[in-house]
Design a protein around this motif. Structure first.
Motif, PDB file in Angstrom:
ATOM      1  N   MET B   1       1.032  -1.256   0.007  1.00  0.00           N
ATOM      2  CA  MET B   1      -0.024   0.030   0.079  1.00  0.00           C
ATOM      3  C   MET B   1       0.760   1.539  -0.155  1.00  0.00           C
ATOM      4  N   ALA B   2       0.334   2.190  -0.750  1.00  0.00           N
ATOM      5  CA  ALA B   2       0.999   3.594  -0.651  1.00  0.00           C
ATOM      6  C   ALA B   2       1.034   4.258   0.567  1.00  0.00           C
ATOM      7  N   HIS B   3       2.159   4.845   0.998  1.00  0.00           N
ATOM      8  CA  HIS B   3       2.004   5.599   2.321  1.00  0.00           C
ATOM      9  C   HIS B   3       2.812   7.115   1.969  1.00  0.00           C
ATOM     10  N   PRO B   4       2.452   8.180   2.941  1.00  0.00           N
ATOM     11  CA  PRO B   4       2.990   9.313   2.610  1.00  0.00           C
ATOM     12  C   PRO B   4       4.565   9.388   3.043  1.00  0.00           C
ATOM     13  N   LYS B   5       5.207   9.926   2.176  1.00  0.00           N
ATOM     14  CA  LYS B   5       6.843   9.835   2.526  1.00  0.00           C
ATOM     15  C   LYS B   5       6.983  10.620   3.816  1.00  0.00           C
ATOM     16  N   ARG B   6       6.448  11.842   3.680  1.00  0.00           N
ATOM     17  CA  ARG B   6       6.902  12.814   4.751  1.00  0.00           C
ATOM     18  C   ARG B   6       5.463  13.192   5.791  1.00  0.00           C
ATOM     19  N   LYS B   7       5.761  13.574   7.048  1.00  0.00           N
ATOM     20  CA  LYS B   7       4.682  13.924   7.942  1.00  0.00           C
ATOM     21  C   LYS B   7       4.358  15.308   7.288  1.00  0.00           C
TER      22      LYS B   7
END
Lengths: 185, 59
Positions: B1-7
């Motif tokens: 699953m794709a996730h955000p790279k940065r907060k």
């Protein structure tokens, strides 16, 4: 797809929803004007208008169909008698919903739903109507309760004096009716 | 699953939220008593709606 599916879910199971609508419809026909949330008022309108239309034809069959939903015998008689007469010349649209704004607590939108032919709206306030309606209801209910209590007492203990035991129960019955009245307000 | 790279930084988050605005409710003047009320609703101060008494206020 739920195309064209009539009605409101009301966040209940089907049986709970049916029970709610029956209670609301009976209360509306009994008191002619009730205060609920807008969604329940609209659901009640959808539920009660076909019932009133059915009550215009006074046959045993239609009475039985309506009695399945309106399970209060007095209300049923009034529906087929007085209400059906008043509503005879009206083709649907027997009820009126007036929005009232939000209630404190959960900020639900509240509304009055009323029978159009009973609440003509002009200068008539709620109080005189309720005073007329209440004595009939309370007297009949109390009479029935009294009769039941007296009969029960006679069967249980015929030797003891009835009056001393009957009176406190009668008073409690009156109190319950008065609290019910407060709730309606 | 794709996730955000940065907060998402507080700055970016708050910049996004600058467009979240409350709208003013449409108010009208009661034709019976002149109080300010919500439109399409019975007046809370006099209990009238479209020239008819809907309920009697408690006070």
């Amino acid at each position: 797809m739920r195309h064209g599916v009539k009605g409101f879910k009301l966040g209940r199971t089907a049986s709970h929803k049916k029970a709610t609508l029956r209670i609301l419809a009976t209360a509306l026909l009994k008191h002619k004007k009730i205060r609920t949330t807008i969604t329940k008022a609209k659901a009640t309108r959808l539920f009660v208008e076909p019932i009133i239309t059915k009550a215009k034809t006074d046959t045993v069959h239609s009475r039985r169909i309506v009695a399945a939903d309106i399970q209060d015998r007095k209300v049923l008689q009034e529906l087929f008698g007085e209400i059906a007469q008043k509503v005879a010349n009206r083709n649907g649209g027997y009820t009126r919903i007036v929005k009232l704004g939000t209630r404190p607590g959960d900020a639900s939108e509240m509304a009055f739903i009323e029978l159009v032919d009973y609440n003509l709206g002009t200068q008539v306030s709620e109080k005189p109507k309720k005073q007329k309606a209440e004595p009939k209801d309370t007297s009949t209910v109390e009479d029935k309760k009294n009769e039941e209590i007296v009969e029960a007492e006679v069967i249980e203990e015929s030797a003891q004096a009835e009056d001393s035991k009957v009176n406190p129960k009668v008073e409690s019955a009156e109190e319950t009716t008065s609290t019910e009245d407060k709730k309606e307000n | 699953m794709a996730h955000p790279k940065r907060k998402i930084s507080k700055s970016r988050r708050d910049k996004r939220r600058t467009h979240y605005k409350a709208t003013a409710s449409t108010l009208t003047i009661c034709s019976n008593c002149g109080a300010i009320k919500l439109s399409h609703r019975a007046c809370p101060s006099c209990g009238y709606y479209s020239g008819k008494s809907i309920f009697v206020p408690e006070s």
